[in-house]
Each structure stands twice: as C-alpha cells, then as structure tokens.
Write a protein that holds these residues in place. Structure first.
Motif, PDB file in Angstrom:
ATOM      1  N   LEU A   4       0.872  -1.200   0.018  1.00  0.00           N
ATOM      2  CA  LEU A   4       0.028   0.078  -0.107  1.00  0.00           C
ATOM      3  C   LEU A   4       0.733   1.174  -0.173  1.00  0.00           C
ATOM      4  O   LEU A   4       0.635   2.217  -0.703  1.00  0.00           O
ATOM      5  CB  LEU A   4      -1.060  -0.052   1.275  1.00  0.00           C
ATOM      6  N   ASN A   5       2.001   1.448   0.722  1.00  0.00           N
ATOM      7  CA  ASN A   5       2.750   2.297   0.857  1.00  0.00           C
ATOM      8  C   ASN A   5       3.499   2.832  -0.500  1.00  0.00           C
ATOM      9  O   ASN A   5       3.857   3.617  -0.813  1.00  0.00           O
ATOM     10  CB  ASN A   5       3.998   2.255   1.792  1.00  0.00           C
ATOM     11  N   SER A   6       4.081   1.626  -1.024  1.00  0.00           N
ATOM     12  CA  SER A   6       4.427   1.649  -2.430  1.00  0.00           C
ATOM     13  C   SER A   6       3.476   2.214  -3.793  1.00  0.00           C
ATOM     14  O   SER A   6       3.973   3.303  -4.335  1.00  0.00           O
ATOM     15  CB  SER A   6       4.986   0.311  -2.896  1.00  0.00           C
ATOM     16  N   PHE A   7       2.239   1.955  -3.293  1.00  0.00           N
ATOM     17  CA  PHE A   7       1.153   2.336  -4.215  1.00  0.00           C
ATOM     18  C   PHE A   7       1.027   3.932  -4.149  1.00  0.00           C
ATOM     19  O   PHE A   7       0.820   4.653  -5.024  1.00  0.00           O
ATOM     20  CB  PHE A   7       0.032   1.832  -4.053  1.00  0.00           C
ATOM     21  N   LEU A   8       1.016   4.292  -2.798  1.00  0.00           N
ATOM     22  CA  LEU A   8       0.740   5.687  -2.543  1.00  0.00           C
ATOM     23  C   LEU A   8       2.014   6.589  -3.192  1.00  0.00           C
ATOM     24  O   LEU A   8       1.642   7.518  -3.460  1.00  0.00           O
ATOM     25  CB  LEU A   8       0.237   5.887  -1.054  1.00  0.00           C
ATOM     26  N   THR A   9       3.030   6.018  -2.751  1.00  0.00           N
ATOM     27  CA  THR A   9       4.202   6.851  -3.386  1.00  0.00           C
ATOM     28  C   THR A   9       4.152   6.940  -4.738  1.00  0.00           C
ATOM     29  O   THR A   9       4.273   8.144  -5.133  1.00  0.00           O
ATOM     30  CB  THR A   9       5.388   5.982  -2.862  1.00  0.00           C
ATOM     31  N   LEU A  10       3.797   6.071  -5.430  1.00  0.00           N
ATOM     32  CA  LEU A  10       3.749   6.313  -6.967  1.00  0.00           C
ATOM     33  C   LEU A  10       2.508   7.212  -7.132  1.00  0.00           C
ATOM     34  O   LEU A  10       2.877   8.146  -8.167  1.00  0.00           O
ATOM     35  CB  LEU A  10       3.097   4.721  -7.361  1.00  0.00           C
ATOM     36  N   MET A  11       1.419   7.203  -6.519  1.00  0.00           N
ATOM     37  CA  MET A  11       0.437   8.163  -6.845  1.00  0.00           C
ATOM     38  C   MET A  11       0.839   9.538  -6.303  1.00  0.00           C
ATOM     39  O   MET A  11       0.284  10.482  -7.323  1.00  0.00           O
ATOM     40  CB  MET A  11      -0.862   7.919  -5.792  1.00  0.00           C
ATOM     41  N   LEU A  12       1.589   9.934  -5.553  1.00  0.00           N
ATOM     42  CA  LEU A  12       2.173  11.105  -5.368  1.00  0.00           C
ATOM     43  C   LEU A  12       3.099  11.689  -6.408  1.00  0.00           C
ATOM     44  O   LEU A  12       3.228  12.879  -6.568  1.00  0.00           O
ATOM     45  CB  LEU A  12       2.870  11.042  -3.933  1.00  0.00           C
ATOM     46  N   LEU A  13       3.971  10.877  -7.036  1.00  0.00           N
ATOM     47  CA  LEU A  13       4.766  11.295  -7.970  1.00  0.00           C
ATOM     48  C   LEU A  13       4.012  11.328  -9.464  1.00  0.00           C
ATOM     49  O   LEU A  13       4.531  11.848 -10.315  1.00  0.00           O
ATOM     50  CB  LEU A  13       6.252  10.117  -8.175  1.00  0.00           C
ATOM     51  N   MET A  14       3.295  10.625  -9.601  1.00  0.00           N
ATOM     52  CA  MET A  14       2.489  10.444 -10.925  1.00  0.00           C
ATOM     53  C   MET A  14       1.937  11.802 -11.666  1.00  0.00           C
ATOM     54  O   MET A  14       2.206  11.889 -12.688  1.00  0.00           O
ATOM     55  CB  MET A  14       1.328   9.578 -10.940  1.00  0.00           C
ATOM     56  N   PRO A  15       1.770  12.681 -10.937  1.00  0.00           N
ATOM     57  CA  PRO A  15       1.211  14.057 -11.500  1.00  0.00           C
ATOM     58  C   PRO A  15       2.581  14.625 -12.332  1.00  0.00           C
ATOM     59  O   PRO A  15       2.176  15.465 -13.281  1.00  0.00           O
ATOM     60  CB  PRO A  15       0.850  14.782 -10.287  1.00  0.00           C
ATOM     61  N   LEU A  16       3.456  14.470 -11.639  1.00  0.00           N
ATOM     62  CA  LEU A  16       4.762  14.729 -12.312  1.00  0.00           C
ATOM     63  C   LEU A  16       5.070  14.409 -13.806  1.00  0.00           C
ATOM     64  O   LEU A  16       5.777  15.166 -14.186  1.00  0.00           O
ATOM     65  CB  LEU A  16       5.855  14.820 -11.399  1.00  0.00           C
ATOM     66  N   VAL A  17       4.703  13.199 -14.030  1.00  0.00           N
ATOM     67  CA  VAL A  17       4.783  12.763 -15.436  1.00  0.00           C
ATOM     68  C   VAL A  17       4.317  13.610 -16.442  1.00  0.00           C
ATOM     69  O   VAL A  17       5.387  13.601 -17.406  1.00  0.00           O
ATOM     70  CB  VAL A  17       4.096  11.442 -15.424  1.00  0.00           C
ATOM     71  N   LEU A  18       3.543  14.255 -16.431  1.00  0.00           N
ATOM     72  CA  LEU A  18       2.985  14.999 -17.396  1.00  0.00           C
ATOM     73  C   LEU A  18       3.018  16.398 -17.203  1.00  0.00           C
ATOM     74  O   LEU A  18       3.160  17.486 -18.014  1.00  0.00           O
ATOM     75  CB  LEU A  18       1.436  14.699 -17.938  1.00  0.00           C
ATOM     76  N   SER A  19       2.961  17.055 -15.937  1.00  0.00           N
ATOM     77  CA  SER A  19       3.053  18.250 -15.587  1.00  0.00           C
ATOM     78  C   SER A  19       4.217  18.969 -15.850  1.00  0.00           C
ATOM     79  O   SER A  19       4.487  20.111 -16.445  1.00  0.00           O
ATOM     80  CB  SER A  19       2.749  18.776 -14.217  1.00  0.00           C
ATOM     81  N   ILE A  20       5.451  18.157 -15.810  1.00  0.00           N
ATOM     82  CA  ILE A  20       6.647  18.680 -16.115  1.00  0.00           C
ATOM     83  C   ILE A  20       6.705  18.811 -17.549  1.00  0.00           C
ATOM     84  O   ILE A  20       7.265  20.037 -18.147  1.00  0.00           O
ATOM     85  CB  ILE A  20       7.986  17.957 -15.643  1.00  0.00           C
ATOM     86  N   PRO A  21       6.633  17.833 -18.457  1.00  0.00           N
ATOM     87  CA  PRO A  21       6.789  18.003 -19.849  1.00  0.00           C
ATOM     88  C   PRO A  21       5.700  19.121 -20.514  1.00  0.00           C
ATOM     89  O   PRO A  21       6.102  20.093 -21.360  1.00  0.00           O
ATOM     90  CB  PRO A  21       6.351  16.757 -20.551  1.00  0.00           C
ATOM     91  N   VAL A  22       4.439  19.458 -19.891  1.00  0.00           N
ATOM     92  CA  VAL A  22       3.650  20.217 -20.073  1.00  0.00           C
ATOM     93  C   VAL A  22       4.379  21.805 -19.933  1.00  0.00           C
ATOM     94  O   VAL A  22       4.068  22.558 -20.663  1.00  0.00           O
ATOM     95  CB  VAL A  22       2.364  20.496 -19.205  1.00  0.00           C
ATOM     96  N   ALA A  23       4.867  21.918 -18.969  1.00  0.00           N
ATOM     97  CA  ALA A  23       5.461  23.214 -18.298  1.00  0.00           C
ATOM     98  C   ALA A  23       6.581  23.457 -19.617  1.00  0.00           C
ATOM     99  O   ALA A  23       6.735  24.536 -19.800  1.00  0.00           O
ATOM    100  CB  ALA A  23       6.108  22.890 -17.003  1.00  0.00           C
TER     101      ALA A  23
END
Length: 486
Positions: free
Chosen positions: A77-96
């Motif tokens: 569960l902790n590994s899953f939630l860690t992934l969820m916290l980082l996932m928004p950066l996958v597209l937000s950085i390229p969009v920036a």
C-alpha cells in the motif's frame, strides 16, 4: 446507506454554503467590483485550468480510489501511494516545458479574439497543477471514508478566498494584477492545506518496492485521464470556445453567470459523489452485486428528489433572479433552462459514473466519451457562430444528454440494472405538475420578496407530496429524524 446519508448530508451543507458564497460572488461582486472583461478572463482561466486538471493529475486521484482497497499489506500500500504522489509530475513537467518553449505560439492561438488572454496563460498552468494535487490529496482521505473536510475545502475555501480578494480590489487595497495572482494563490494554498490534512489521516511512508498489478494501474491511470478530461471538457469547453469565437470576452462572463445558476442543481450529486465513489469501488472489488444494485437505485432516487426541488426553485424563479442583477447579464434564460435540465439528468444517474469508472469496462466508456467530446466540439463549432451563448448551451445540453443515455444503457447491458423505479416516474410527473402550476404565478412585490414567497410555497407543496407518497425511504427517514417524528 447510513454512512452515505450521514456524510452526504454534511457535504450538502458545506456544498450549499460554498454555492451560496459563490452566488454572491458570481451575481453581485464580480458583476459590480470588476469589469465584465476581467470577469470573463477569470471565468476563462478557471475553465481552462479545469480542462487541464485531469491531464496534470495523470489520473492519480481516480486510481487511488479504484485500487486502494485491493492492497492488503502495508508495504504494498505504501509503495502504491508513493507512486500516486509522483504520478502528476509525469505530465506536468513536460507540459511546463512545452509552455515555456512555445509560449508565444500558444498565446497567438488563444488570444486571436481577445488579446487580454495573452498575459495570463501561466496562471492557467499553475492553477491546473494546484487543482490536480488537491484532488490527489482529497482522494487520499476519501478512501479513509472521510470526505467532510475535503468537501469544505473543495466547495467553500476558494470561494471565500475569491470574495476576500474582490473586496480588497473594491477598496483599492490591491490592483487587478494582484487580484489575479491572488486567485491563483488561493488554489495553491488550498492544495497545501489539503495535503496537510490528508497526511494527518495517513502519513505517507515512501516505498519504492515492486507493486503488484502495476501494469493494470498504469493502464487505468493513463486511460482515466481521458475520462476525467471528457467530464470537465463537456462542462468547461463552451467557455473556452466562446473566447475563440466571440468578442468581447465579457460574453464569457454573461454565459458563466447563467451556467452558475443552473449548476446549483449539481450540488446534491457533488456532495453525495464524494462518499459514493469509494463505496462503489469497494462493492465492485468485493463483487457485491446486491449491495451495488441497491446503492444504484437508492442514490438515483435520493438525488432526483433533492435536485428536482432545486430545479423547480431555479426554473420558477429565474425571471425574478435576473431582475436583481445587472441587466447586461440577463440574456441567459435559455442557457439556464438547458443546462438545468442537463444537470437534473446527471443527478438521475445516481452513482452511474462511479460504477463505470471503477469497473473493468472503463475502457469502452472512454471510447464513448471520446466520441461525445468530439461531438461537443463539433456542436460548439456549428452552434456558437449561429446562436452565440444559446448555441453553446444547446451544444452542452445535447452532449450531456447523449453521453448520459449511453452510460445508462451500458450499465444495463453489462450489470443488468437500471437506476429508475416507480418513484422516478412519480417525481417526474410531480415536477411537471408544479412547473405548470407555478410558472405563471408571481406575487406583486419586489423580486426578493417574490422569490422568498414563491420558494416557500413550492417547498411546502413539493416536500409534503414527496413525504406523503413515501417515494424515498432514505429521505423520509431523514425527515422523521430531523423533526423527531416517530
């Protein structure tokens, strides 16, 4: 339905509080404290940010709700939630990066009709990113079956912030540029506060272990971006496209006022959806079909009763309401009616969206959504140049009605259940009867008194009839508890 009704009731109170503050802002403060052009710009920035939000979140907020209850060990569960916290950066950085490198080209496209938009594009990006992380942190507490504080932040906080900024600009304490910076700042602060609250409910423990079902999670997250984008696209596309087809941008402000009035009907659904979403996901994960079917019908009936009453208040008081706001905003009667009917249909679907987006059939629904999004764009392209804001409302109405009808049919085919009952027909007939009786009935007083008296009369007739016909046991139970009737 106990936890649903309890938290939905609290969420409904905070949502109505938020919409009440929003009504003051939209109908009186924005229309009097800043120019129509700047009001239109605010509406454009927030609508564009709403459209971008699902992309920036990378579906993490929906993914948390769908998969959280499937993890049974702390490490997984902790590994899953860690992934969820980082996932928004996958597209937000390229969009920036794209925004930084191609700013001028993007600005040229979006400011063809209204040059004022050019200097505020970064405001859209920052607001969208703040909205995205807010939804992630809100989902973090939803899966703990705690939705009340998050709903307060979602519905009330930013509207209080906007009201404060409007008074500051009215008293010349801040400039218009500082006002727009403040609007963006409110959304950033909201996300930060939601993060702090979420971490008090479950402190993140960063783990980077291998996650079971990772491919399924990533596939779902990627596809659910489209689903979230479609839902917000249909609601906010019209305002963005109006900016590109009609000048001045003040037209967007006039349209936004009409849409805001109609969108009040969505309050019960927004309030109940916060707890229906994780509960539906739980029933689906447990393959509990009987509870799922019961929740589907009861949520539909409850939402239809409550939203039907709001529909009556809006449609039967709209002429008087337009009499108390600046006259330049009064050309949206058709917009209010069309969007009101569309939002009423939304409520009638109950937890339909939660069923579809948390089931294994979400891929097919996304295909339907893409087709409908294209249809909405085409309809806006055809109807806005011909009919202006009424054309945009008609395009939105048709897109929502077609999309919802497809979703109801699909759930019937795959799950063998419909949200409709005999109570649905009774409510529909009652709504039509009350509209026929009260539409041409007005008191010979000023608009404020007329709205108050007419609303009381409608409330007594509608409420008494619903209670006596025993259409919804959940609502009757709440009434008996409130009035302590045995």
């Amino acid at each position: 339905m106990g936890i649903v009704i309890n938290q939905s009731f609290k969420n409904t109170i905070t949502t109505y509080l938020g919409f009440g503050i929003g009504a003051i802002n939209a109908l009186f403060l924005y229309t009097n404290f800043i120019t129509d052009d700047y009001y239109g710009l605010v509406a454009y920035i927030l609508s564009a940010a709403n459209i971008m939000m699902p992309l920036m979140a990378f579906g993490a907020h929906n993914t948390i709700v769908k998969f959280y209850s499937t993890f049974k060990t702390k490490n997984s569960l902790n590994s899953f939630l860690t992934l969820m916290l980082l996932m928004p950066l996958v597209l937000s950085i390229p969009v920036a990066l794209v925004g930084y490198l191609g700013y001028d080209a993007i600005a040229d496209i979006l400011s063809q009709k209204n040059e004022i938009v050019r200097g505020y594009l970064w405001y859209i990006y920052i607001t969208a990113l703040a909205m995205a992380y807010f939804e992630v942190f809100y989902a973090w507490v939803k899966v703990q079956m705690q939705t009340v504080f998050g709903n307060f932040m979602k519905e009330v906080f930013h509207r209080v912030g906007a009201m404060t900024l409007l008074f500051l600009i009215y008293f010349d304490i801040i400039t218009i540029d500082q006002f727009f910076t403040g609007i963006v700042g409110v959304y950033v602060i909201r996300a930060f506060v939601m993060m702090l609250y979420a971490f008090t409910k479950r402190l993140p423990v960063f783990r980077f272990n291998k996650i079971d079902k990772l491919s399924s999670i990533l596939k779902y997250s990627s596809l659910i971006i489209i689903a979230g984008s479609i839902a917000t696209l249909i609601l906010d596309l019209d305002k963005v496209m109006l900016n590109n087809f009609i000048e001045p941008i003040s037209v967007v402000a006039h349209y936004s006022v009409a849409v805001f009035i109609a969108t009040v009907i969505a309050v019960p659904q927004r309030a109940m959806h916060q707890i229906l979403l994780p509960l539906t996901a739980k029933f689906l994960n447990e393959n509990n079909k009987s509870e799922l079917k019961d929740l589907y019908k009861r949520s539909s009936l409850t939402l239809y009763v409550v939203s039907g009453f709001i529909f009556l208040l809006i449609v039967l008081n709209i002429s008087e309401l337009y009499a108390i706001i600046p006259p330049e905003f009064s050309g949206g009667l058709i917009v209010v009616f069309l969007i009101s009917v569309a939002k009423l249909y939304d409520n009638l679907l109950g937890n339909n969206n939660a069923i579809l987006f948390n089931s294994d059939y979400y891929r097919v629904v996304l295909l339907f959504g893409v087709i409908l999004a294209i249809l909405a764009i085409v309809l806006n392209l055809i109807l806005i140049p011909r009919y202006g804001i009424n054309g945009s409302a008609l395009a939105t109405f048709l897109a929502i009605v077609i999309y919802n009808t497809i979703k109801v049919y699909f759930v019937k085919q795959k799950f063998g259940m419909l949200p409709f009952t005999n109570g649905t027909l009774k409510i529909t007939l009652l709504l039509l009867l009350i509209v026929a009786v009260f539409y041409f009935w007005d008191f010979p007083f000023n608009p404020f008194i007329n709205i108050t008296l007419k609303s009381l009369a409608i409330g007594v007739v509608y409420g008494f009839t619903i209670y006596k016909l025993r259409i919804s046991e959940d609502i009757n139970d709440q009434v008996r508890q409130f009035f302590r009737i045995k």
